[in-house]
Enzyme design. Sequence first.
Site, short mmCIF file in Angstrom:
data_model
loop_
_atom_site.label_atom_id
_atom_site.label_comp_id
_atom_site.label_asym_id
_atom_site.label_seq_id
_atom_site.Cartn_x
_atom_site.Cartn_y
_atom_site.Cartn_z
N ARG A 161 46.11 -61.81 35.42
CA ARG A 161 46.26 -62.38 36.76
C ARG A 161 44.86 -62.66 37.30
NH1 ARG A 161 49.62 -57.69 36.73
NH2 ARG A 161 51.86 -58.20 36.90
N LYS A 185 49.13 -54.64 39.20
CA LYS A 185 49.75 -54.38 40.50
C LYS A 185 50.03 -52.89 40.66
CE LYS A 185 51.94 -58.91 41.11
NZ LYS A 185 53.22 -59.63 41.29
N HIS A 256 47.08 -68.94 37.21
CA HIS A 256 48.31 -68.37 36.66
C HIS A 256 48.84 -69.18 35.48
CE1 HIS A 256 50.16 -64.72 37.96
NE2 HIS A 256 51.38 -65.17 37.78
N ARG A 259 47.93 -67.57 32.32
CA ARG A 259 48.77 -66.40 32.04
C ARG A 259 50.13 -66.83 31.50
NH1 ARG A 259 49.78 -60.95 33.57
NH2 ARG A 259 51.75 -60.58 34.64
N HIS A 282 54.63 -56.36 33.26
CA HIS A 282 55.83 -56.53 34.07
C HIS A 282 56.61 -55.22 34.11
CE1 HIS A 282 55.97 -61.16 33.27
NE2 HIS A 282 55.22 -60.85 34.30
N TYR A 291 60.24 -66.37 30.55
CA TYR A 291 59.48 -67.13 29.56
C TYR A 291 60.33 -67.52 28.36
CZ TYR A 291 55.45 -65.68 32.24
OH TYR A 291 54.55 -65.48 33.25
#
Length: 310
Positions: A161, A185, A256, A259, A282, A291
């Site tokens: 990210r 995150k 992004h 990514r 994730h 994806y």
Amino acid sequence: MSRAGAPPISDELSRRFLLERFSEYLELELGSSPRTREAYLRDLSLLATWASTRHRVSGAAALEAAHLREWVYEQKDQGRAATTIKRRISALRTWYRFLLAEGVVKADPSEKLESPRGWRRLPDVLTVREVEQLIDAIPLEDAMAFRDRALLELAYGAGLRVSEWCTLEVKDVLLDELVVRVFGKGGKERLVPIGRKAAGAVGMYLRELRPRLEKGKGEGRLFLNSRGRPLQRMTAWTILKKIIERSGVTKPVTPHTLRHSFATHLLEGGADLRAVQEMLGHADIATTQLYTHVNREHLRQVHKQFHPRT
């Protein structure tokens, strides 16, 4: 069991998924119209057949949220209209209200299903050649070329990210082990393998440029600006925009996009979904599954372009 407009389904399968009792619930308790009843039963017959053959699900109580999510996304992959998918989700939610009332299930796994309106559209994904175009567009005579090349190689090579571009520290890049330690995150740590090209670009930057940029204000960060301070998000974005302009790549590209391209290229190459989830950081594999739909669309396009009977 036979119903007008519904796919054929055995009495045994109908019993295990409680479809006859659900039909009575729709008619007697909800007062649904014949048309709604027929549509909902047709949708649930499709689900029951799919679940029992694809995943050997024994009945209504054995269905899990992952099954429902896969089935709904498969509708999208098959090109079903958004209105059809929305109705099928509605049928599922009504069915689960019935199953809860009957005590067949204790929780409703349909609660978190996204409707077509809520589906996110992934931005354009770069081809491998377009990624190479971006990296090759960095002129070696540029004063910051080693940094910019390392930045792009690592962003694409580790699926970072943009916030992670800026917070990486020198100690987080383990070049001998070809691994980068990323804090994503919520401060969640993950280890992501990198290739030799990314490692080589970062190594060159660390040897040839970063020591000259560092003036005691770098705070240990890997990527510094021309004044020796940690790179900020807007500066990173500006760097990428300049590279895009020079590269000749015409697709919309954001940090992004690199990514997304990282994840898509891995899956196209046969990577395991769980492994890609781990590398992207994730929390929920459902996010990574987005994806797979880009990947399947790519396969459809390849088939349409090259198969002689399309």
